[in-house]
Design an enzyme around this catalytic site. Sequence first.
Site, short mmCIF file in Angstrom:
data_model
loop_
_atom_site.label_atom_id
_atom_site.label_comp_id
_atom_site.label_asym_id
_atom_site.label_seq_id
_atom_site.Cartn_x
_atom_site.Cartn_y
_atom_site.Cartn_z
N GLU A 234 -89.32 -41.78 -38.30
CA GLU A 234 -89.81 -41.75 -36.90
C GLU A 234 -90.23 -40.23 -36.44
O GLU A 234 -89.35 -39.35 -36.22
CB GLU A 234 -88.75 -42.11 -35.81
CG GLU A 234 -89.53 -42.68 -34.32
CD GLU A 234 -89.12 -41.68 -33.40
OE1 GLU A 234 -90.16 -40.95 -33.27
OE2 GLU A 234 -87.93 -41.51 -33.00
N CYS B 53 -90.60 -37.21 -28.17
CA CYS B 53 -91.67 -37.53 -29.32
C CYS B 53 -92.62 -38.54 -28.40
O CYS B 53 -93.84 -38.60 -28.88
CB CYS B 53 -91.25 -38.06 -30.54
SG CYS B 53 -90.11 -39.42 -30.37
C1 UN1 Z 1 -87.70 -39.41 -28.91
O1 UN1 Z 1 -88.27 -38.57 -28.37
O2 UN1 Z 1 -87.38 -39.29 -30.31
O3 UN1 Z 1 -89.16 -43.77 -25.33
C2 UN1 Z 1 -87.15 -40.71 -28.60
C3 UN1 Z 1 -88.63 -42.75 -24.97
C4 UN1 Z 1 -87.19 -42.69 -25.10
C5 UN1 Z 1 -86.82 -42.12 -26.71
C6 UN1 Z 1 -87.57 -41.16 -27.30
N1 UN1 Z 1 -86.47 -43.83 -25.06
O4 UN1 Z 1 -88.98 -41.78 -24.39
#
Ligand code: UN1
Length: 503
Positions: free
Chosen positions: A256, A290
Amino acid sequence: MFFQFNENETLPGALSCYHKYTSNDLLYSTSPIDNTLLARVSCINAEQYEKFVQIAQENFLKWRNIPAPQRGIFVKRFGQEVQNKKGELAQLITLEMGKPIRESLGEVQEIIDICDFAVGLSRQLYGLTIQSERPEHKMIENWHPLGLVGIITAFNFPMAVWAWNSTISWVCGNVNIWKPSEKTPLCALALHKIVSNLVREMNLPDISFVFTGDYKIGEQLSLDKRIQLISATGSTRMGRQVARNVASRLGKYLLELGGNNAIIITESADFNLVIPSVVFGAIGTAGQRCTSTRRLIIQESIYERVKEALVHAYKQVKIGDPNDEQYHYGPLIDENAVILYEKSIQSAVFHGGKLLYGGKRIESSELKSKNYVLPTLIEVEKDNPIVQEETFAPILYLLKYKTIQEAIEINNQVAQGLSSAIMTLNLRESELFTSQNGSDCGIANINIGTSGAEIGGAFGGEKDTGGGRESGSDSWKNYMRRQTTTINYGINLPLAQGIKFEI
Ligand code: UN1
């Protein structure tokens, strides 16, 4: 606070202990809020690595024989413990990572939610029964635990991303080894302490290990044949290396990685939804998710209106101590992140971008470090090279489009493929966006932003994002191995495909 660590204390199942001053290989955990040193954490050495991987292997043989619903009871208890300590865990996230306290509480809530999900799953690890082509035969599918699972996580979600992996992996019958980000080891140790106390109390084998250290530990895990699955969250560069290492030994990996997420704003968009979705997506967690919104693709007829509304909204954004709920966001993780923020802005402008708002570090005597930056809006052309980059900072690029096809093309023109969204009340546009001809991302939202996904869906994306899916839906299948069994309950031995063989 419950997560105080004593000098030289070794946590069961963990290799990490807190040393006040040592000359060993150390991680320095500092708070981005004021750059104070929170702790020095020792890195594991080669001998410890070996010892604990062996213990993990032995414990797996016990854990895999505990029925999945009973493994679920452990996860349920873990979720309850996290619920009891929700406030303190959230404070630790804010202290060590710098995200606003409300978002830290949300992150801890994600742990509680995924525990509930995993507990339910512990009674639903279903395989298929399949019709056989042969008389008096049947086929079934069994799902078995994998063994050891290595979980590599990033600083931005220093607790929840591990929990998405670990809780599901536990109910699937695996033993987990966590390599947390070197920037947030205390978040990992705090959760580990909860796990350690619980396994002792419930008389279970140690099913969770924390291997603190720098990237070399991740590399070692990815090359280690005894680790059946490596689930890695972080940069595309890191993911490529992990994939190469794991592939060289034909292991499994789940990646990921980076996102470069866009929202398409169409003519029919409901303005009451647009501005809050965009602003939360772009500046939430100081742009360090992310899933953060990095690009806005705006229909040309409403471009000026959106731009003005955003500049107006950005003027209201308050930046300061993330413990104080009045602020929308706090510091970036460190000095290096600020330098990358500055460089990205320079590059955007150098290639013809127009700075609309922000663009610099905040100089204020009220702030206790120099890690705070202004939220930034930059108008760019779609061929500006910076638009291809994921910068972990609150920078939002504004682009124009004419037709919905062009908007989708711009959405898909980057290397990453994590999250995307469209703001529209037009059925044709939303259906096109989520069709095979639409967004090429793992997440394609309608009338909400790109970030803040719920745990119930499969989370991850395509292309440079790595292709993996974690968390909800049927992501559990990544953490098990599938076995197909054909059973003959008759007195003859017919062969498949009608082949005749006589002896
Ligand atoms: C991440 O930034 O690695 O969807 C995860 C989202 C959060 C998770 C982000 N529930 O922004």
